[in-house]
Motif scaffolding. Structure first.
Motif, PDB file in Angstrom:
ATOM      1  N   UNK A   1       0.833  -1.190   0.000  1.00 25.90           N
ATOM      2  CA  UNK A   1       0.000   0.000   0.000  1.00 25.90           C
ATOM      3  C   UNK A   1       0.874   1.249   0.000  1.00 25.90           C
ATOM      4  N   UNK A   2       0.590   2.184  -0.917  1.00 18.76           N
ATOM      5  CA  UNK A   2       1.279   3.470  -0.983  1.00 18.76           C
ATOM      6  C   UNK A   2       0.230   4.558  -1.194  1.00 18.76           C
ATOM      7  N   UNK A   3       0.642   5.812  -1.018  1.00 21.28           N
ATOM      8  CA  UNK A   3      -0.278   6.923  -1.244  1.00 21.28           C
ATOM      9  C   UNK A   3      -0.706   6.933  -2.704  1.00 21.28           C
ATOM     10  N   UNK A   4      -1.981   7.197  -2.947  1.00 23.50           N
ATOM     11  CA  UNK A   4      -2.497   7.230  -4.311  1.00 23.50           C
ATOM     12  C   UNK A   4      -1.822   8.354  -5.085  1.00 23.50           C
ATOM     13  N   UNK A   5      -1.563   8.125  -6.359  1.00 22.36           N
ATOM     14  CA  UNK A   5      -0.823   9.072  -7.177  1.00 22.36           C
ATOM     15  C   UNK A   5      -1.661  10.267  -7.608  1.00 22.36           C
ATOM     16  N   UNK A   6      -2.818  10.042  -8.185  1.00 20.81           N
ATOM     17  CA  UNK A   6      -3.615  11.137  -8.741  1.00 20.81           C
ATOM     18  C   UNK A   6      -4.491  11.816  -7.698  1.00 20.81           C
ATOM     19  N   UNK A   7      -5.016  11.048  -6.762  1.00 20.12           N
ATOM     20  CA  UNK A   7      -5.878  11.622  -5.723  1.00 20.12           C
ATOM     21  C   UNK A   7      -5.411  11.158  -4.347  1.00 20.12           C
ATOM     22  N   UNK A   8      -4.357  11.786  -3.787  1.00 17.17           N
ATOM     23  CA  UNK A   8      -3.855  11.334  -2.487  1.00 17.17           C
ATOM     24  C   UNK A   8      -4.780  11.676  -1.320  1.00 17.17           C
ATOM     25  N   UNK A   9      -5.713  12.606  -1.519  1.00 22.69           N
ATOM     26  CA  UNK A   9      -6.707  12.930  -0.484  1.00 22.69           C
ATOM     27  C   UNK A   9      -8.085  12.965  -1.126  1.00 22.69           C
ATOM     28  N   UNK A  10      -9.110  12.832  -0.294  1.00 20.64           N
ATOM     29  CA  UNK A  10     -10.487  12.906  -0.794  1.00 20.64           C
ATOM     30  C   UNK A  10     -11.356  13.538   0.271  1.00 20.64           C
ATOM     31  N   UNK A  11     -12.531  14.004  -0.135  1.00 21.72           N
ATOM     32  CA  UNK A  11     -13.505  14.568   0.785  1.00 21.72           C
ATOM     33  C   UNK A  11     -14.527  13.478   1.080  1.00 21.72           C
ATOM     34  N   UNK A  12     -14.961  13.419   2.305  1.00 23.26           N
ATOM     35  CA  UNK A  12     -15.718  12.304   2.845  1.00 23.26           C
ATOM     36  C   UNK A  12     -16.792  11.677   1.958  1.00 23.26           C
TER      37      UNK A  12
END
Length: 80
Positions: free
Chosen positions: A61-72
């Protein structure tokens, strides 16, 4: 000649005992199944903002490339 045979026998028994005790520890390491490349999941949410993790080609598991964060409301349903 008999003493050399006894020493070899003791050594063989010791090596067999060591090999038998090492097998369960290796089985525990193999039990952790890697993730399937391409899957995404949500981790570490603070308020409405969450981190998105993706499974890479190595099965880690690694941080997502295109969308490392999201809104709930639009985060992936799977939790890491």
């Amino acid at each position: 000649m008999k003493t050399i045979a006894k020493i070899l026998l003791v050594g063989a028994v010791a090596m067999t005992a060591f090999a038998i005790t090492a097998v369960p520890s290796q089985a525990k390491k193999a039990a952790a199944a890697p993730c399937v490349p391409g899957l995404v999941c949500t981790a570490k949410c603070k308020g409405d903002s969450c981190k998105v993790m993706a499974c890479n080609y190595e099965g880690k598991w690694t941080a997502a490339l295109f969308t490392p964060t999201c809104i709930s409301p639009v985060c992936p349903l799977a939790k890491c």
